[in-house]
Design a protein around this motif. Structure first.
Motif, PDB file in Angstrom:
ATOM      1  N   PHE A   1       0.813  -1.210   0.000  1.00  0.00           N
ATOM      2  CA  PHE A   1       0.000   0.000   0.000  1.00  0.00           C
ATOM      3  C   PHE A   1       0.847   1.261   0.000  1.00  0.00           C
ATOM      4  CE2 PHE A   1      -3.126  -3.149   1.362  1.00  0.00           C
ATOM      5  CZ  PHE A   1      -4.080  -2.909   0.392  1.00  0.00           C
ATOM      6  N   MET A   2       2.048   1.193   0.539  1.00  0.00           N
ATOM      7  CA  MET A   2       2.964   2.331   0.408  1.00  0.00           C
ATOM      8  C   MET A   2       3.352   2.514  -1.060  1.00  0.00           C
ATOM      9  SD  MET A   2       3.418   3.822   3.266  1.00  0.00           S
ATOM     10  CE  MET A   2       4.944   4.702   3.193  1.00  0.00           C
ATOM     11  N   GLY A   3       3.554   1.425  -1.783  1.00  0.00           N
ATOM     12  CA  GLY A   3       3.856   1.496  -3.214  1.00  0.00           C
ATOM     13  C   GLY A   3       2.701   2.082  -4.005  1.00  0.00           C
ATOM     14  N   ILE A   4       1.491   1.729  -3.616  1.00  0.00           N
ATOM     15  CA  ILE A   4       0.321   2.288  -4.301  1.00  0.00           C
ATOM     16  C   ILE A   4       0.224   3.788  -4.027  1.00  0.00           C
ATOM     17  CG2 ILE A   4      -2.198   2.275  -4.381  1.00  0.00           C
ATOM     18  CD1 ILE A   4      -2.069  -0.751  -3.866  1.00  0.00           C
ATOM     19  N   LEU A   5       0.502   4.193  -2.792  1.00  0.00           N
ATOM     20  CA  LEU A   5       0.444   5.624  -2.473  1.00  0.00           C
ATOM     21  C   LEU A   5       1.553   6.406  -3.170  1.00  0.00           C
ATOM     22  CD1 LEU A   5      -0.506   5.619   1.299  1.00  0.00           C
ATOM     23  CD2 LEU A   5      -1.893   6.382  -0.633  1.00  0.00           C
ATOM     24  N   ILE A   6       2.707   5.792  -3.380  1.00  0.00           N
ATOM     25  CA  ILE A   6       3.788   6.465  -4.111  1.00  0.00           C
ATOM     26  C   ILE A   6       3.352   6.760  -5.542  1.00  0.00           C
ATOM     27  CG2 ILE A   6       6.103   6.092  -5.077  1.00  0.00           C
ATOM     28  CD1 ILE A   6       6.799   4.693  -2.455  1.00  0.00           C
ATOM     29  N   ARG A   7       2.467   5.942  -6.070  1.00  0.00           N
ATOM     30  CA  ARG A   7       1.949   6.153  -7.430  1.00  0.00           C
ATOM     31  C   ARG A   7       1.301   7.526  -7.576  1.00  0.00           C
ATOM     32  NH1 ARG A   7      -3.083   4.718 -10.027  1.00  0.00           N
ATOM     33  NH2 ARG A   7      -2.687   4.533 -12.232  1.00  0.00           N
TER      34      ARG A   7
END
Length: 119
Positions: A31-37
């Motif tokens: 979910f951190m990766g999704i938020l970085i998007r």
């Protein structure tokens, strides 16, 4: 004379806690990766492989709110299911039931959207 040994539950409990911890850490990174998007979407690659900023891809405020709401809802469902799964047999049954209901709902929505899009 035979000795009766009790099965040790410490080892399986330790494995379950380790698996639960691992799934929670994977969820955090996911979910951190999704938020970085959110910040990386406006960057694109040109034909000559140069990175440039494209303002057309930038999310507007309403899109940012919707994106954040989606990520928070998805994260809460994920972490809830992971942690309920390790509560015991009842938790596992509940998680499997929720996953089946989500799958049926997703198929229903897919078919509904397909029907709407073709008419």
């Amino acid at each position: 004379m035979r000795a009766k040994f009790k099965k040790s539950t410490k080892r399986s409990l330790k494995k379950e806690k380790t698996l639960q911890f691992t799934l929670n850490v994977i969820g955090i990174f996911m979910f951190m990766g999704i938020l970085i998007r959110w910040w990386t979407v406006p960057f694109a690659i040109s034909h000559d492989l140069r990175i440039y900023y494209n303002s057309d891809f930038q999310m507007k405020l309403s899109e940012c709110k919707e994106f954040l709401a989606f990520v928070l809802c998805a994260a809460s469902v994920y972490f809830s299911l992971v942690n309920v799964y390790f509560l015991g047999k009842t938790g596992k049954k509940l998680v499997y039931t929720v996953l089946v209901l989500l799958a049926v709902f997703n198929l229903y929505m897919m078919l509904t959207l397909l029907a709407v899009a073709t008419h």
